[in-house]
Motif scaffolding. Structure first.
Motif, PDB file in Angstrom:
ATOM      1  N   GLU A 382       0.830  -1.203   0.000  1.00 23.63           N
ATOM      2  CA  GLU A 382       0.000   0.000   0.000  1.00 23.63           C
ATOM      3  C   GLU A 382       0.868   1.258   0.000  1.00 23.63           C
ATOM      4  OE1 GLU A 382      -3.572   1.990  -0.288  1.00 23.63           O
ATOM      5  OE2 GLU A 382      -3.258  -0.183  -0.333  1.00 23.63           O
ATOM      6  N   TYR A 383       1.955   1.217   0.758  1.00 21.51           N
ATOM      7  CA  TYR A 383       2.897   2.346   0.778  1.00 21.51           C
ATOM      8  C   TYR A 383       3.436   2.614  -0.622  1.00 21.51           C
ATOM      9  CZ  TYR A 383       7.252   4.876   1.744  1.00 21.51           C
ATOM     10  OH  TYR A 383       8.278   5.794   1.731  1.00 21.51           O
ATOM     11  N   LYS A 384       3.788   1.548  -1.348  1.00 21.95           N
ATOM     12  CA  LYS A 384       4.330   1.712  -2.696  1.00 21.95           C
ATOM     13  C   LYS A 384       3.283   2.241  -3.664  1.00 21.95           C
ATOM     14  CE  LYS A 384       8.009  -1.733  -2.293  1.00 21.95           C
ATOM     15  NZ  LYS A 384       8.521  -3.047  -2.752  1.00 21.95           N
ATOM     16  N   VAL A 385       2.039   1.813  -3.492  1.00 25.34           N
ATOM     17  CA  VAL A 385       0.965   2.328  -4.347  1.00 25.34           C
ATOM     18  C   VAL A 385       0.800   3.823  -4.111  1.00 25.34           C
ATOM     19  CG1 VAL A 385      -1.526   2.309  -4.729  1.00 25.34           C
ATOM     20  CG2 VAL A 385      -0.286   0.152  -4.546  1.00 25.34           C
ATOM     21  N   LEU A 386       0.793   4.231  -2.845  1.00 24.35           N
ATOM     22  CA  LEU A 386       0.595   5.639  -2.516  1.00 24.35           C
ATOM     23  C   LEU A 386       1.795   6.487  -2.927  1.00 24.35           C
ATOM     24  CD1 LEU A 386      -1.040   5.330   1.044  1.00 24.35           C
ATOM     25  CD2 LEU A 386      -2.165   5.762  -1.144  1.00 24.35           C
ATOM     26  N   GLY A 389       5.961   5.931  -8.318  1.00 18.53           N
ATOM     27  CA  GLY A 389       7.358   5.708  -8.697  1.00 18.53           C
ATOM     28  C   GLY A 389       7.527   4.595  -9.712  1.00 18.53           C
ATOM     29  N   GLY A 390       8.742   4.478 -10.217  1.00 18.96           N
ATOM     30  CA  GLY A 390       9.027   3.556 -11.310  1.00 18.96           C
ATOM     31  C   GLY A 390       8.917   2.095 -10.944  1.00 18.96           C
ATOM     32  N   SER A 391       9.333   1.718  -9.731  1.00 17.88           N
ATOM     33  CA  SER A 391       9.322   0.299  -9.371  1.00 17.88           C
ATOM     34  C   SER A 391       7.904  -0.237  -9.301  1.00 17.88           C
ATOM     35  CB  SER A 391      10.034   0.082  -8.031  1.00 17.88           C
ATOM     36  OG  SER A 391       9.381   0.777  -6.996  1.00 17.88           O
ATOM     37  N   ALA A 392       6.992   0.516  -8.689  1.00 15.73           N
ATOM     38  CA  ALA A 392       5.599   0.078  -8.610  1.00 15.73           C
ATOM     39  C   ALA A 392       4.986  -0.009  -9.990  1.00 15.73           C
ATOM     40  CB  ALA A 392       4.799   1.031  -7.731  1.00 15.73           C
ATOM     41  N   SER A 393       5.303   0.961 -10.831  1.00 15.73           N
ATOM     42  CA  SER A 393       4.763   0.957 -12.196  1.00 15.73           C
ATOM     43  C   SER A 393       5.274  -0.236 -12.989  1.00 15.73           C
ATOM     44  CB  SER A 393       5.153   2.262 -12.897  1.00 15.73           C
ATOM     45  OG  SER A 393       4.703   2.276 -14.226  1.00 15.73           O
ATOM     46  N   ALA A 394       6.551  -0.575 -12.806  1.00 15.85           N
ATOM     47  CA  ALA A 394       7.141  -1.702 -13.532  1.00 15.85           C
ATOM     48  C   ALA A 394       6.489  -3.019 -13.124  1.00 15.85           C
ATOM     49  CB  ALA A 394       8.639  -1.755 -13.282  1.00 15.85           C
ATOM     50  N   VAL A 395       6.238  -3.187 -11.822  1.00 17.54           N
ATOM     51  CA  VAL A 395       5.601  -4.419 -11.350  1.00 17.54           C
ATOM     52  C   VAL A 395       4.209  -4.557 -11.957  1.00 17.54           C
ATOM     53  CG1 VAL A 395       4.697  -5.631  -9.323  1.00 17.54           C
ATOM     54  CG2 VAL A 395       6.914  -4.497  -9.207  1.00 17.54           C
ATOM     55  N   LYS A 396       3.472  -3.455 -12.025  1.00 17.99           N
ATOM     56  CA  LYS A 396       2.121  -3.511 -12.597  1.00 17.99           C
ATOM     57  C   LYS A 396       2.169  -3.836 -14.088  1.00 17.99           C
ATOM     58  CE  LYS A 396       0.882   0.563 -10.860  1.00 17.99           C
ATOM     59  NZ  LYS A 396       0.035   1.748 -10.581  1.00 17.99           N
ATOM     60  N   GLN A 397       3.143  -3.257 -14.799  1.00 17.42           N
ATOM     61  CA  GLN A 397       3.235  -3.487 -16.242  1.00 17.42           C
ATOM     62  C   GLN A 397       3.646  -4.924 -16.573  1.00 17.42           C
ATOM     63  OE1 GLN A 397       5.856  -0.470 -17.790  1.00 17.42           O
ATOM     64  NE2 GLN A 397       4.492   1.218 -17.192  1.00 17.42           N
ATOM     65  N   LEU A 398       4.296  -5.582 -15.625  1.00 20.62           N
ATOM     66  CA  LEU A 398       4.748  -6.963 -15.855  1.00 20.62           C
ATOM     67  C   LEU A 398       3.743  -7.993 -15.351  1.00 20.62           C
ATOM     68  CD1 LEU A 398       8.539  -6.637 -14.937  1.00 20.62           C
ATOM     69  CD2 LEU A 398       7.570  -7.033 -17.206  1.00 20.62           C
ATOM     70  N   PHE A 423       0.386  -7.945  -6.043  1.00 22.35           N
ATOM     71  CA  PHE A 423       0.568  -6.491  -6.051  1.00 22.35           C
ATOM     72  C   PHE A 423       0.076  -5.914  -7.373  1.00 22.35           C
ATOM     73  CE2 PHE A 423       2.905  -2.695  -7.208  1.00 22.35           C
ATOM     74  CZ  PHE A 423       2.752  -1.900  -6.079  1.00 22.35           C
ATOM     75  N   ALA A 424       0.492  -6.522  -8.477  1.00 21.53           N
ATOM     76  CA  ALA A 424       0.122  -6.010  -9.796  1.00 21.53           C
ATOM     77  C   ALA A 424      -1.395  -6.026  -9.998  1.00 21.53           C
ATOM     78  CB  ALA A 424       0.805  -6.829 -10.886  1.00 21.53           C
ATOM     79  N   GLU A 425      -2.047  -7.078  -9.487  1.00 22.43           N
ATOM     80  CA  GLU A 425      -3.495  -7.183  -9.661  1.00 22.43           C
ATOM     81  C   GLU A 425      -4.246  -6.224  -8.748  1.00 22.43           C
ATOM     82  OE1 GLU A 425      -6.971 -10.635  -9.942  1.00 22.43           O
ATOM     83  OE2 GLU A 425      -4.861 -11.177  -9.630  1.00 22.43           O
ATOM     84  N   GLY A 426      -3.720  -6.000  -7.552  1.00 25.99           N
ATOM     85  CA  GLY A 426      -4.431  -5.155  -6.606  1.00 25.99           C
ATOM     86  C   GLY A 426      -4.153  -3.673  -6.737  1.00 25.99           C
ATOM     87  N   ALA A 427      -2.998  -3.317  -7.286  1.00 26.85           N
ATOM     88  CA  ALA A 427      -2.555  -1.921  -7.265  1.00 26.85           C
ATOM     89  C   ALA A 427      -3.485  -0.976  -8.020  1.00 26.85           C
ATOM     90  CB  ALA A 427      -1.139  -1.821  -7.829  1.00 26.85           C
ATOM     91  N   ASN A 428      -4.140  -1.453  -9.063  1.00 29.86           N
ATOM     92  CA  ASN A 428      -4.999  -0.581  -9.868  1.00 29.86           C
ATOM     93  C   ASN A 428      -6.441  -0.529  -9.387  1.00 29.86           C
ATOM     94  OD1 ASN A 428      -3.041   0.294 -11.760  1.00 29.86           O
ATOM     95  ND2 ASN A 428      -3.177  -1.684 -12.813  1.00 29.86           N
ATOM     96  N   LEU A 429      -6.756  -1.262  -8.316  1.00 33.78           N
ATOM     97  CA  LEU A 429      -8.122  -1.283  -7.810  1.00 33.78           C
ATOM     98  C   LEU A 429      -8.399  -0.051  -6.948  1.00 33.78           C
ATOM     99  CD1 LEU A 429      -8.346  -5.038  -6.686  1.00 33.78           C
ATOM    100  CD2 LEU A 429      -9.376  -4.018  -8.733  1.00 33.78           C
ATOM    101  N   PRO A 430      -9.683   0.338  -6.813  1.00 31.88           N
ATOM    102  CA  PRO A 430     -10.032   1.397  -5.857  1.00 31.88           C
ATOM    103  C   PRO A 430      -9.651   0.987  -4.440  1.00 31.88           C
ATOM    104  CG  PRO A 430     -11.868   0.922  -7.335  1.00 31.88           C
ATOM    105  CD  PRO A 430     -10.840  -0.144  -7.572  1.00 31.88           C
TER     106      PRO A 430
END
Length: 635
Positions: A382-386, A389-398, A423-430
């Protein structure tokens, strides 16, 4: 420490149930093997079981009635400041006939009414019958360390420490499908619901007043969480550390008070190690206990516990469990769930408590620290989602890559892939959906498909969404932050998973488990801290680590967090294979009429073939439920 149960009759028909109080008390014998008491007077019947932690004084047995015959109490728990409260009452002219905390609580109630609860420091569930007011008052401690369930109909009000006592008192055994639906996702049933329709759990920090056949529910304690104030905490970080150390030293000291030796669980993690470090200053030769799995090194943390034990010269015992020994404890563990509870780490807590209970009657633990200071993987996520940054974005894109790579909880690499995929599946959820996704073990759609089609509408209905929404209230407070997630975890995970687990498994073995992190002064302080004091960069539980870094072996502070888990997949595929085939057999599923047979059969095959990373978790939840059903619900 104890178990309690009772019946408050509104009619002659209701009084008949008082005849079952002995049986209800018997269902709680494991909670209080040292003594039993029964009180019957007109409409009220109270029963109590005692485990002696503090030596009883003369005439202090429960149920306890005051000398005037006005009020009678049953109390389960420990009041750490009762001596101070006793002295204050004596100054006001109150005379005592015993030296027990029970009488102090009763006298406080008589003088101050329901407001007395705010003066108590400790953990408890209690019931007080007032013969003059013809009323019954029930209350539960701030965090929910001690359980209390109840049921009401037109003829009676009944309560007990466990659902098994209420079964003996004759509550209707009707399954709550909404509760089952939540259980299949979470592995437990969140309060105030239970697995039985009409039976409720009293929420932490709540009380009930039953009078004239009506039940009045009140909140006497609210988690002191104000996100705006926390974000602008005026203390410097050094001052915060000094305050935390002072509060923890006091909390540990309070929980070492007993007339019998108190030991400590030592898992090898930060939380229990901090508790042991502080307790060792006050108890020479502190007894500490760890559980390990020599056949499954990935799940074994005993080497880290050993470092702490050596540093503080504790009398350390390692309870090492093979797969067969874990299986040998399986049935005893399941027998102590009068409501389905599928947190599999309960198996390890039961085995550890069984061993500790042969030597001690009380032990300290580190429960609550993760929920206070941000210790779980989902908190860092949750901290990374909030933070973005690049690392969180990279995990979601992969995500496409994590979806296809092997995932499991049985090795470091496969578990890391599993975490990245979640993380990748949950990060884009409300926010609310993300929290629920990371808090559950399987998705709503997956859980619903396990039920027979005709049962699904009784599970996923407006009641379900109302219950779920209430559990997520903390997430709506502004400004939203990591503390919002911790608040939700305190109300959901701690109160309904972690605390029932240590209470049930400890009491099953005559052992009281006490956690200093649950001291309400520690809790209040922790929720006054800003996010940055808890998580910064990749560092979780920052203030806890920085405050106690000097008293912990460096090997502990430098390693990543490992969850307290058991080798469940291996257990179900090898030692418990026949039990799985029995309780999840096609003919049993068909006769029972709860689950969809094809879905359960697929899970059995997936477990056998190893073709699913999560099948064993789903099977465990169903197996625990089936064992419970066969014991309590099958005709």
């Amino acid at each position: 420490m104890c178990g309690l149960t009772g019946v408050f009759a509104f009619s002659e028909s209701g009084k008949v149930m008082q005849q079952q109080l002995q049986a209800a008390s018997g269902a709680l014998q494991h909670r209080g093997p040292d003594a039993a008491g029964l009180f019957l007077h007109g409409p009220i019947g109270l029963a109590h079981r005692r485990l002696s932690i503090i030596a009883p004084s003369p005439n202090a047995d429960q149920p306890f009635t005051d000398p005037q015959g006005c009020c009678t109490i049953v109390l389960n728990g420990e009041i750490f400041n009762y001596q101070k409260l006793r002295e204050e009452l004596q100054v006001k002219g109150v005379q005592f006939t015993t030296s027990s905390d029970t009488e102090v609580v009763l006298q406080l109630y008589k003088r101050e009414g329901q407001e007395f609860l705010k003066k108590l420091r400790g953990f408890f569930a209690l019931a007080i019958y007032d013969s003059q007011q013809q009323s019954l008052f029930l209350a539960r401690d701030r965090s929910g360390e001690k359980p209390l369930l109840y049921y009401k109909d037109a003829d009676r009000f009944m309560f007990g420490s466990e659902l098994g006592a209420l079964f003996e008192l004759g509550v209707p055994r009707e399954l709550d499908y909404t509760s089952l639906y939540q259980y299949l996702q979470l592995t437990y049933v969140p309060a105030p619901a239970s697995m039985i329709k009409g039976v409720k759990k009293l929420l932490p920090g709540h009380s009930l007043l039953i009078k004239n056949g009506k039940v009045h529910n009140s909140m006497w304690y609210r988690l002191p969480f104000d996100p705006e104030k926390a974000s602008h905490n005026l203390l410097t970080y050094k001052q915060q550390q000094a305050k935390l150390r002072q509060l923890m030293e006091q909390a540990v000291s309070d929980r070492l008070v007993a007339d019998v030796p108190v030991g400590a669980f030592l898992s090898g993690g930060i939380d229990s190690s901090v508790v042991v470090a502080l307790a060792s200053k006050q108890v020479e030769g502190l007894k500490t206990f760890s559980v390990g799995f020599p056949e499954q090194p990935y799940y074994d943390e005993t080497q880290y516990a050993r470092l702490v034990a050596r540093k503080y010269n504790t009398k350390h015992t390692e309870v090492l469990l093979t797969g067969q020994e874990l299986y040998d404890n399986l049935f005893s563990t399941l027998d102590h769930f009068s409501e389905p509870f599928a947190d599999s780490s309960a198996l390890a807590v039961y085995a550890l408590s069984k061993h500790v209970g042969q030597e001690l009657k009380a032990a300290l633990s580190g429960d609550g620290a993760d929920e206070l200071f941000g210790g779980y993987n989902k908190h860092l996520a949750e901290y990374k989602v909030l933070a973005g940054g690049g690392s969180a974005s990279a995990v979601k894109q992969l995500k496409f890559l994590w979806d296809v790579l092997p995932k499991s909880r049985n090795s470091f690499t496969a578990n890391k892939v599993r975490q990245l995929q979640r993380f990748a599946e949950g990060a884009n959820l409300p926010i609310r959906d993300r929290y629920w996704f990371w808090a559950t073990w399987q998705k709503e759609t997956e859980a619903l498909m396990l039920l027979k089609p005709e049962n699904r509408s009784a599970a996923a209905n407006r009641l379900y969404f109302a219950r779920k929404s209430r559990l997520l209230d903390c997430l709506d407070k502004k400004p939203y932050s990591i503390n919002s997630v911790l608040c939700a975890d305190w109300n959901l995970v701690l109160a309904n998973d972690m605390l029932p687990k240590i209470d049930l498994m400890g009491m099953a073995n005559g052992l009281e488990i006490r956690s200093p992190f649950l001291d309400h002064r520690v809790v209040k302080f922790a929720f006054s801290l800003p996010d940055v004091s808890k998580i910064e960069g990749v560092k979780r539980k920052r203030i806890l680590l920085d405050t106690f870094n000097s008293v912990l072996p460096p090997e502990l502070t430098k390693r990543g967090k490992q969850g307290f888990e058991v080798p469940l997949n291996s257990l179900l595929r090898v030692q418990a294979k026949d039990l799985v085939n029995d309780l999840l057999a096609d003919d049993f599923i068909l006769r029972q009429g709860v689950f969809e047979m094809q879905q359960v059969r697929k899970l059995r095959n997936d477990l056998l073939n190893g073709s699913s990373a999560t099948a064993y978790l789903q099977i465990w939840s169903i197996l625990v439920f089936q064992y419970w059903w066969k014991k309590y619900m099958a005709e």
